[in-house]
Write an enzyme that holds these catalytic residues in place. Structure first.
Site, short mmCIF file in Angstrom:
data_model
loop_
_atom_site.label_atom_id
_atom_site.label_comp_id
_atom_site.label_asym_id
_atom_site.label_seq_id
_atom_site.Cartn_x
_atom_site.Cartn_y
_atom_site.Cartn_z
N GLU A 42 0.86 -1.19 0.00
CA GLU A 42 0.00 0.00 0.00
C GLU A 42 0.90 1.25 0.00
OE1 GLU A 42 -2.11 0.02 3.72
OE2 GLU A 42 -3.45 1.67 3.17
N LYS A 113 -9.48 2.07 -1.81
CA LYS A 113 -9.69 1.39 -0.51
C LYS A 113 -11.04 1.77 0.11
CE LYS A 113 -7.11 0.68 3.84
NZ LYS A 113 -5.90 1.11 4.57
N CYS A 146 -5.05 -3.54 2.59
CA CYS A 146 -4.77 -3.56 4.02
C CYS A 146 -6.00 -3.80 4.89
CB CYS A 146 -4.02 -2.28 4.41
SG CYS A 146 -3.05 -2.53 5.93
N VAL A 173 -0.11 -2.43 10.66
CA VAL A 173 0.49 -2.11 11.95
C VAL A 173 -0.09 -3.00 13.06
CG1 VAL A 173 1.22 0.25 11.45
CG2 VAL A 173 -1.11 -0.14 12.21
C1 ACM Z 1 -3.94 -0.06 7.21
O1 ACM Z 1 -5.05 -0.26 6.72
N1 ACM Z 1 -2.98 0.53 6.53
C2 ACM Z 1 -3.65 -0.48 8.58
#
Ligand code: ACM
Length: 267
Positions: A42, A113, A146, A173
């Site tokens: 990402e 996203k 992510c 994370v």
């Molecule tokens: C994330 O979605 N970058 C934790």
């Protein structure tokens, strides 16, 4: 259609704001791996922890006409590698945390996203692209980014639509995703390639972000075929068999999609 494809990821440790250098390093890895499909993290070209929308706007690029997408298009055409990469997309006055799917024949698709994580909500507009599957050279590819992993509906929708490989650019994370993606793969009998980044960013006082690495390739039966270390850059590509994701039968009497009890799932 080919029976197997060499597919994998590039795990990097991008330097915040150093777009040219971050892209150069990723392209070098792509060229070296000789893979047919590679997933990049990402926001692989910019870094992650933006202090303001104005700062992010400075680093953002249009898709597909921005320099990073153009560099990826060139790398894909010259290496023969299908590339999925996370990119900071500018569209008018809006920013999206996006990923691109690029084939050696040109631009294929953009995904924005859907599920924004924490302070991303201060920077990005939530995605408006549907969850889609793309046939690239006979392989059914899909994208999620992510934190989308936290919403099992995403991998489920993509799998019900026929995805064989879910490409998952990430900047993880929280610790749970590598294990959770095994479940996502098992419950959908689909491959997933999570390309995470490594390293630390601390651009906000008192908010260091340590990215957990551990990029991985998981099979439709839940085997971790390769997992990168938590620290540092790494890249890997393995021969996988996309058709394995078409077998939805964990036993001779079960088909995980046909056995779904939609009549009982109503809310
Ligand atoms: C994330 O979605 N970058 C934790």
């Amino acid at each position: 259609m080919k029976k197997t494809i060499k597919a994998g990821f590039v795990q990097t440790d991008p330097a915040f704001g150093e777009v040219e250098e971050n892209v150069r390093i990723a392209l070098r890895e792509i060229k070296g791996l000789g893979a047919e499909l590679l997933v990049l993290p990402e926001l692989f070209s910019t870094g992650y922890q933006f202090c303001s929308m104005a700062e992010a706007m400075e680093l953002a690029e249009e898709v597909p006409n921005g320099p990073t997408t153009e560099a990826l298009l060139e790398a894909s055409a010259s290496s023969g590698t299908i590339i999925v990469a996370g990119i900071l997309e500018r569209s008018g006055d809006r920013l999206f945390n996006s990923s691109v799917l690029i084939s050696p024949h040109g631009f294929v698709a953009l995904y924005r996203k859907a599920h924004l994580f924490w302070r991303e909500k201060n920077i990005f507009t939530p995605g408006d692209t549907p969850f889609e599957v793309f046939d690239v050279g006979g392989v059914k590819l899909a994208m999620m980014i992510c934190f989308d992993w936290y919403f099992p509906e995403v991998a489920r929708t993509l799998s019900l639509k026929g995805a064989e490989i879910i490409c998952h650019p990430s900047n993880l994370v929280l610790p749970h995703c590598p294990a959770a993606m095994i479940t996502r793969c098992l419950e959908n009998r689909v491959y997933a390639i999570t390309a995470n980044r490594a390293g630390v960013e601390q651009r906000r006082e008192g908010e260091p972000l340590r990215f957990i690495g551990q990029s991985q390739i998981v099979s439709p039966t839940g085997e971790v075929l390769y997992r990168a270390p938590a620290e540092g850059s790494d890249s890997a590509a393995l021969e996988i068999r996309p058709s394995k994701a078409r077998n939805k039968a964990p036993t001779r009497q079960n088909d995980i999609f046909k056995d779904r009890r939609k009549d009982l799932y109503r809310l």
